[in-house]
Design a protein around this motif. Structure first.
Motif, PDB file in Angstrom:
ATOM      1  N   MET A  24     -51.489  21.792 -14.898  1.00 32.31           N
ATOM      2  CA  MET A  24     -51.184  21.916 -13.195  1.00 32.31           C
ATOM      3  C   MET A  24     -51.351  23.321 -12.950  1.00 32.31           C
ATOM      4  O   MET A  24     -49.934  23.674 -13.526  1.00 32.31           O
ATOM      5  CB  MET A  24     -50.411  20.937 -12.464  1.00 32.31           C
ATOM      6  N   LYS A  25     -51.828  23.795 -11.963  1.00 32.18           N
ATOM      7  CA  LYS A  25     -51.939  25.002 -11.583  1.00 32.18           C
ATOM      8  C   LYS A  25     -50.777  25.450 -10.210  1.00 32.18           C
ATOM      9  O   LYS A  25     -50.949  24.617  -9.331  1.00 32.18           O
ATOM     10  CB  LYS A  25     -52.931  25.802 -10.892  1.00 32.18           C
ATOM     11  N   THR A  26     -50.136  26.196 -10.566  1.00 27.97           N
ATOM     12  CA  THR A  26     -49.354  26.124  -8.782  1.00 27.97           C
ATOM     13  C   THR A  26     -49.832  27.446  -7.748  1.00 27.97           C
ATOM     14  O   THR A  26     -49.213  27.422  -6.842  1.00 27.97           O
ATOM     15  CB  THR A  26     -47.670  26.652  -9.406  1.00 27.97           C
ATOM     16  N   ILE A  27     -50.503  28.226  -8.202  1.00 23.24           N
ATOM     17  CA  ILE A  27     -51.613  28.990  -7.130  1.00 23.24           C
ATOM     18  C   ILE A  27     -52.926  28.795  -7.513  1.00 23.24           C
ATOM     19  O   ILE A  27     -53.341  29.210  -8.596  1.00 23.24           O
ATOM     20  CB  ILE A  27     -50.993  30.319  -7.771  1.00 23.24           C
ATOM     21  N   GLU A  28     -53.479  29.008  -6.752  1.00 22.27           N
ATOM     22  CA  GLU A  28     -54.889  27.902  -6.771  1.00 22.27           C
ATOM     23  C   GLU A  28     -56.287  29.543  -6.205  1.00 22.27           C
ATOM     24  O   GLU A  28     -55.442  30.427  -5.495  1.00 22.27           O
ATOM     25  CB  GLU A  28     -55.484  27.043  -5.312  1.00 22.27           C
ATOM     26  N   ALA A  29     -57.186  30.321  -6.833  1.00 18.61           N
ATOM     27  CA  ALA A  29     -57.539  30.700  -6.142  1.00 18.61           C
ATOM     28  C   ALA A  29     -58.793  30.264  -5.932  1.00 18.61           C
ATOM     29  O   ALA A  29     -59.565  30.046  -6.425  1.00 18.61           O
ATOM     30  CB  ALA A  29     -57.882  32.159  -7.271  1.00 18.61           C
ATOM     31  N   TYR A  30     -59.791  30.807  -4.831  1.00 20.09           N
ATOM     32  CA  TYR A  30     -61.466  30.646  -3.968  1.00 20.09           C
ATOM     33  C   TYR A  30     -61.588  31.841  -4.216  1.00 20.09           C
ATOM     34  O   TYR A  30     -61.341  33.393  -3.385  1.00 20.09           O
ATOM     35  CB  TYR A  30     -61.084  29.747  -2.479  1.00 20.09           C
ATOM     36  N   ARG A  31     -63.115  31.939  -3.908  1.00 25.76           N
ATOM     37  CA  ARG A  31     -63.686  33.187  -3.522  1.00 25.76           C
ATOM     38  C   ARG A  31     -65.113  32.734  -3.875  1.00 25.76           C
ATOM     39  O   ARG A  31     -65.921  32.200  -4.611  1.00 25.76           O
ATOM     40  CB  ARG A  31     -64.095  33.933  -5.110  1.00 25.76           C
ATOM     41  N   ILE A  32     -65.910  33.139  -2.501  1.00 21.45           N
ATOM     42  CA  ILE A  32     -67.311  32.483  -2.018  1.00 21.45           C
ATOM     43  C   ILE A  32     -68.129  33.002  -2.102  1.00 21.45           C
ATOM     44  O   ILE A  32     -68.077  34.323  -1.091  1.00 21.45           O
ATOM     45  CB  ILE A  32     -66.830  31.431  -0.908  1.00 21.45           C
ATOM     46  N   LYS A  33     -69.636  32.911  -2.702  1.00 22.66           N
ATOM     47  CA  LYS A  33     -69.824  34.629  -2.563  1.00 22.66           C
ATOM     48  C   LYS A  33     -71.868  33.516  -1.899  1.00 22.66           C
ATOM     49  O   LYS A  33     -71.872  34.782  -1.883  1.00 22.66           O
ATOM     50  CB  LYS A  33     -70.485  34.536  -3.700  1.00 22.66           C
ATOM     51  N   GLU A  34     -71.400  32.366  -1.874  1.00 19.73           N
ATOM     52  CA  GLU A  34     -73.297  31.640  -0.727  1.00 19.73           C
ATOM     53  C   GLU A  34     -73.077  31.960   0.489  1.00 19.73           C
ATOM     54  O   GLU A  34     -71.905  32.190   1.018  1.00 19.73           O
ATOM     55  CB  GLU A  34     -73.166  30.748  -1.200  1.00 19.73           C
ATOM     56  N   GLU A  35     -74.224  32.684   0.418  1.00 25.82           N
ATOM     57  CA  GLU A  35     -74.461  33.260   2.253  1.00 25.82           C
ATOM     58  C   GLU A  35     -73.794  31.382   2.973  1.00 25.82           C
ATOM     59  O   GLU A  35     -73.914  30.072   2.323  1.00 25.82           O
ATOM     60  CB  GLU A  35     -75.575  33.647   2.826  1.00 25.82           C
ATOM     61  N   GLY A  36     -73.644  31.892   4.275  1.00 27.76           N
ATOM     62  CA  GLY A  36     -73.721  30.678   5.059  1.00 27.76           C
ATOM     63  C   GLY A  36     -71.649  30.450   5.487  1.00 27.76           C
ATOM     64  O   GLY A  36     -71.670  30.673   5.023  1.00 27.76           O
ATOM     65  N   TYR A  37     -71.873  29.427   6.055  1.00 26.29           N
ATOM     66  CA  TYR A  37     -70.349  28.069   5.706  1.00 26.29           C
ATOM     67  C   TYR A  37     -69.983  27.193   5.041  1.00 26.29           C
ATOM     68  O   TYR A  37     -70.826  26.720   4.783  1.00 26.29           O
ATOM     69  CB  TYR A  37     -70.561  27.391   7.575  1.00 26.29           C
ATOM     70  N   HIS A  38     -68.614  27.637   4.884  1.00 24.82           N
ATOM     71  CA  HIS A  38     -68.035  26.951   3.150  1.00 24.82           C
ATOM     72  C   HIS A  38     -66.953  26.471   3.861  1.00 24.82           C
ATOM     73  O   HIS A  38     -65.650  27.582   3.621  1.00 24.82           O
ATOM     74  CB  HIS A  38     -68.263  27.984   2.022  1.00 24.82           C
ATOM     75  N   PRO A  39     -66.247  25.397   4.182  1.00 26.26           N
ATOM     76  CA  PRO A  39     -65.466  24.542   3.842  1.00 26.26           C
ATOM     77  C   PRO A  39     -64.720  24.650   2.519  1.00 26.26           C
ATOM     78  O   PRO A  39     -65.325  24.254   2.407  1.00 26.26           O
ATOM     79  CB  PRO A  39     -64.842  23.832   4.862  1.00 26.26           C
ATOM     80  N   PHE A  40     -63.626  25.514   2.033  1.00 25.87           N
ATOM     81  CA  PHE A  40     -63.595  25.487   1.156  1.00 25.87           C
ATOM     82  C   PHE A  40     -62.078  24.791   0.502  1.00 25.87           C
ATOM     83  O   PHE A  40     -61.820  24.038  -0.224  1.00 25.87           O
ATOM     84  CB  PHE A  40     -63.675  26.701   0.163  1.00 25.87           C
ATOM     85  N   LEU A  41     -60.818  24.788   1.498  1.00 24.80           N
ATOM     86  CA  LEU A  41     -59.644  24.497   1.236  1.00 24.80           C
ATOM     87  C   LEU A  41     -59.664  22.964   2.829  1.00 24.80           C
ATOM     88  O   LEU A  41     -58.870  24.227   3.662  1.00 24.80           O
ATOM     89  CB  LEU A  41     -59.239  25.565   1.476  1.00 24.80           C
ATOM     90  N   ILE A  42     -59.484  21.794   2.432  1.00 27.29           N
ATOM     91  CA  ILE A  42     -59.329  20.679   3.668  1.00 27.29           C
ATOM     92  C   ILE A  42     -58.082  20.365   2.887  1.00 27.29           C
ATOM     93  O   ILE A  42     -58.191  19.824   1.973  1.00 27.29           O
ATOM     94  CB  ILE A  42     -60.486  20.664   3.998  1.00 27.29           C
ATOM     95  N   ARG A  43     -57.431  20.364   3.980  1.00 26.71           N
ATOM     96  CA  ARG A  43     -56.384  19.299   4.284  1.00 26.71           C
ATOM     97  C   ARG A  43     -55.775  18.902   5.417  1.00 26.71           C
ATOM     98  O   ARG A  43     -56.048  19.074   6.404  1.00 26.71           O
ATOM     99  CB  ARG A  43     -55.493  20.543   3.612  1.00 26.71           C
ATOM    100  N   GLU A  44     -55.106  18.085   5.083  1.00 31.58           N
ATOM    101  CA  GLU A  44     -54.595  17.185   6.709  1.00 31.58           C
ATOM    102  C   GLU A  44     -53.917  18.045   7.613  1.00 31.58           C
ATOM    103  O   GLU A  44     -53.075  18.696   6.936  1.00 31.58           O
ATOM    104  CB  GLU A  44     -53.860  16.425   5.974  1.00 31.58           C
ATOM    105  N   GLY A  45     -55.380  17.612   8.656  1.00 27.92           N
ATOM    106  CA  GLY A  45     -55.005  18.362   9.749  1.00 27.92           C
ATOM    107  C   GLY A  45     -55.318  20.301   9.941  1.00 27.92           C
ATOM    108  O   GLY A  45     -55.361  20.300  10.946  1.00 27.92           O
ATOM    109  N   TRP A  46     -55.570  20.156   8.873  1.00 26.09           N
ATOM    110  CA  TRP A  46     -56.075  22.106   8.674  1.00 26.09           C
ATOM    111  C   TRP A  46     -57.557  22.394   7.642  1.00 26.09           C
ATOM    112  O   TRP A  46     -56.928  21.482   6.432  1.00 26.09           O
ATOM    113  CB  TRP A  46     -55.169  22.984   8.760  1.00 26.09           C
TER     114      TRP A  46
END
Length: 139
Positions: free
Chosen positions: A1-23
């Motif tokens: 289990m990772k304690t730190i997550e990393a994200y990098r979105i390269k594709e064009e357009g709108y990308h919700p990538f981190l969705i949690r309860e309420g935000w």
């Protein structure tokens, strides 16, 4: 289990990538829909503010209020690493130049349920294009 997550979105357009309860966090990468000459509408969210942070490129945040059924535009040439907030119930959009990337933070699932559009008339589009083009050409 990772304690730190990393994200990098390269594709064009709108990308919700981190969705949690309420935000959620999304990345908006330039796509021709956000080229100023292609913007044909404003949108509004009735249940959330929307935060924008420019990562790279050039972008203009567009706000509007309506007076006698016509939009009066307010614009901000975005600067990198500055947090911009569009309060709930504010008409808005964003104009982007090719290669631009923006982070967006808002209530979860806003992109699915909490939006309304105002489609711009030809005259409104023309006025918007002129204002944004002037602002982009300042720098």
């Amino acid at each position: 289990m990772k304690t730190i997550e990393a994200y990098r979105i390269k594709e064009e357009g709108y990308h919700p990538f981190l969705i949690r309860e309420g935000w959620q966090v999304a990345q908006l990468n330039y796509v021709d829909t956000y080229e100023i000459k292609n913007i044909d509408k404003l949108d509004i969210h009735h249940h959330t503010d929307e935060v924008f942070i420019l990562l790279k490129g050039k972008a203009v945040l567009i706000g509007a209020r309506f007076i006698e059924n016509s939009p009066v535009f307010e614009m901000e040439l975005m600067k990198p690493n500055i947090t911009y907030n569009v309060p709930q119930n504010t008409w808005h959009n964003i104009a982007m130049e090719e290669g631009s990337e923006v982070i967006i933070i808002e209530k979860s699932n806003t992109h699915l349920t909490d939006f309304e559009f105002h489609y711009l008339t030809a005259e409104e589009r023309e006025a918007l294009i002129e204002l944004v083009t002037q602002l982009l050409n300042v720098v």
